[in-house]
Design a protein around this motif. Sequence first.
Motif, PDB file in Angstrom:
ATOM      1  N   TYR A  73      35.300 -11.982 -27.563  1.00 19.38           N
ATOM      2  CA  TYR A  73      35.714 -10.724 -28.180  1.00 19.38           C
ATOM      3  C   TYR A  73      37.210 -10.764 -28.535  1.00 19.38           C
ATOM      4  N   THR A  74      38.022 -11.296 -27.617  1.00 17.59           N
ATOM      5  CA  THR A  74      39.464 -11.354 -27.862  1.00 17.59           C
ATOM      6  C   THR A  74      39.794 -12.230 -29.066  1.00 17.59           C
ATOM      7  N   PHE A  96      37.731 -13.100 -31.621  1.00 17.48           N
ATOM      8  CA  PHE A  96      37.031 -12.898 -32.899  1.00 17.48           C
ATOM      9  C   PHE A  96      36.782 -11.433 -33.285  1.00 17.48           C
ATOM     10  N   TRP A  97      37.049 -10.449 -32.413  1.00 21.94           N
ATOM     11  CA  TRP A  97      36.763  -9.052 -32.761  1.00 21.94           C
ATOM     12  C   TRP A  97      38.067  -8.286 -32.926  1.00 21.94           C
ATOM     13  N   ARG A  98      38.313  -7.830 -34.125  1.00 21.42           N
ATOM     14  CA  ARG A  98      39.559  -7.160 -34.455  1.00 21.42           C
ATOM     15  C   ARG A  98      39.730  -5.833 -33.704  1.00 21.42           C
ATOM     16  N   ARG A  99      38.640  -5.127 -33.441  1.00 18.35           N
ATOM     17  CA  ARG A  99      38.728  -3.786 -32.838  1.00 18.35           C
ATOM     18  C   ARG A  99      38.772  -3.816 -31.314  1.00 18.35           C
ATOM     19  N   PHE A 100      38.696  -4.942 -30.699  1.00 17.77           N
ATOM     20  CA  PHE A 100      38.611  -5.054 -29.242  1.00 17.77           C
ATOM     21  C   PHE A 100      39.853  -4.452 -28.575  1.00 17.77           C
ATOM     22  N   TRP A 120      31.569  -4.155 -25.596  1.00 21.97           N
ATOM     23  CA  TRP A 120      31.404  -3.338 -26.804  1.00 21.97           C
ATOM     24  C   TRP A 120      31.513  -1.853 -26.476  1.00 21.97           C
ATOM     25  N   THR A 148      35.041  -0.672 -25.702  1.00 19.34           N
ATOM     26  CA  THR A 148      35.856  -0.595 -26.917  1.00 19.34           C
ATOM     27  C   THR A 148      35.509   0.646 -27.737  1.00 19.34           C
ATOM     28  N   HIS A 192      46.917  -8.143 -32.808  1.00 17.81           N
ATOM     29  CA  HIS A 192      45.739  -8.933 -33.163  1.00 17.81           C
ATOM     30  C   HIS A 192      46.073  -9.912 -34.289  1.00 17.81           C
ATOM     31  N   GLU A 226      45.775 -13.874 -34.049  1.00 18.57           N
ATOM     32  CA  GLU A 226      44.919 -14.608 -34.983  1.00 18.57           C
ATOM     33  C   GLU A 226      45.686 -15.735 -35.664  1.00 18.57           C
TER      34      GLU A 226
END
Length: 534
Positions: free
Chosen positions: A438-439, A441-445, A505, A508, A520, A524
């Motif tokens: 999640y850290t 690859f997920w922008r909203r995490f 999920w 978040t 983020h 990235e």
Amino acid sequence: MTGDHQTLALLLFSVFIVVTLAITTWVSRRRRGSTEEFYAGGRLFSPMENGFAIAGDYMSAASFLGISGLIALFGYDGLLYSVGFLVAWLIVLFLVAELVRNCGRFTLADVVAARMRERPVRIAAGAASVTVSVLYLVAQMVGAGSLVALLVGSAGQQARTWMVIGVGALMVVYVAFGGMRATTWIQVVKAVLLMGGAVALTVLVLARFHGDINELLNTAAERSGHGRDFLAPGLKYGGDWTSRLDFISLGIALVLGTAGLPHILSRFYTVPTARAARRSVVWSIGLIGGFYLMTIVLGFGAAAVLGSDAVRASNTAGNTAVPLLALDLGGGAGSTGGTVLFAVVAAVAFATILAVVAGITLASSASVAHDLYASLRRPRGTAQDAQRAEVAVARIAAVAVGAVAIGLALLAQDLNVAFLVGLAFAVAASANLPVLLYTLFWRRFTTRGAVWSVYGGLIPAITLVVLSPVVSGSPESLFPGLDFAVFPLDNPGVVSIPLGFLMGWLGTVLSPEAADKARHAETEVRALTGAGAA
């Protein structure tokens, strides 16, 4: 075992211990006392050196003793461990190695904290890493106990206990005085010894059957007591729906767990660049792949040469199949060849255990000092003073972690070591992998999502293990006299791994704070380019 076996094996044990202590002493004289030196060996290792060290760290007693034993007892179903352990490295290669090297400094928590509030994230990730490390350590200690029990005979329970304590003491010495640099060289030496021993035994097994794999498998089936069922799925995991679900659970845990193992992730920080980290994984995959192919031959070879009943009679979990196979291939009990080969294999297994426990102990002590202690203390003095204090705490943590692992290993001496590692993989895949992916690859995490993800996987995994037949309710349990097992599966992965992702999920989505877009973006860029990496 005869006095010759004991004497020669103990002599070889002693030689390895002297060599590794000499390495540790040499390294300790060169240390600078910095956290980078203690945790990452100064980031000076080449991809080949680190690849051998990763292989040495990963090819544990569970691989050498446990997997071969499971194959000797259960045939085809035992192959799951070899396949699962190897396939897991594809995830490490394509999703984890380079990104983790670029984003972190020493531990998994560094990666997550790069874009979250540090304190809650470090406490959660540190607690999960220590839990995984202790479970993994227990498996290695059990392997050490099984090895010495074979050497001293069935009356050697006291010696078995002292062996576990001795291994624990040695691993504390390696970590406390040598840090990552000594641990790495011990793992490189061990990887070379283990590959050499495995190649020699594999050649001897194949020579016994004139290179005819079909004859080897047919003989193994005949001597297993199960006939053709020995070569088909279902002997261990095909009895009912519970067994089949346990099979799925174990497979998921093995494939996903490697990318969440703290002692494997920490190895990516010992090389200077992300490219070197990726090349390290390529080296390790080659070594590990060859090794697991050989464990298949050794497992079926033990069933064919010794018979499954003989393996089970020596150790109910099958942990002594490979040493017994070496004894027979060398000429049998009382022969010079059998004595030498048995002693060499026992010494290699002992070296395997020492090297792996050193790596795991270092990773767990790093989590305690760098994540937990550093998060809870108030900074005092200069940065150099803070680093010295952190390294001192790491050394103390190594002693504490070793003591806990020894105590649990003495309780779990009759469990298969590969099975115990399967539990560690399940916890790693439940608590560490979701938050890591999640850290990255997920922008909203968010921070809440990270904390919920770790605890949402860790707590169910541990709870389900406690409430499973592993701990109570069967003759093979840790506490066979008690019965509070309400969860039917031995491995919790099929439940706890999805829960880890789900809670990440949910945390978040329900978080009152939005994700920090700037942090983020910075993470990235660092992950993909290496710009600003330590």
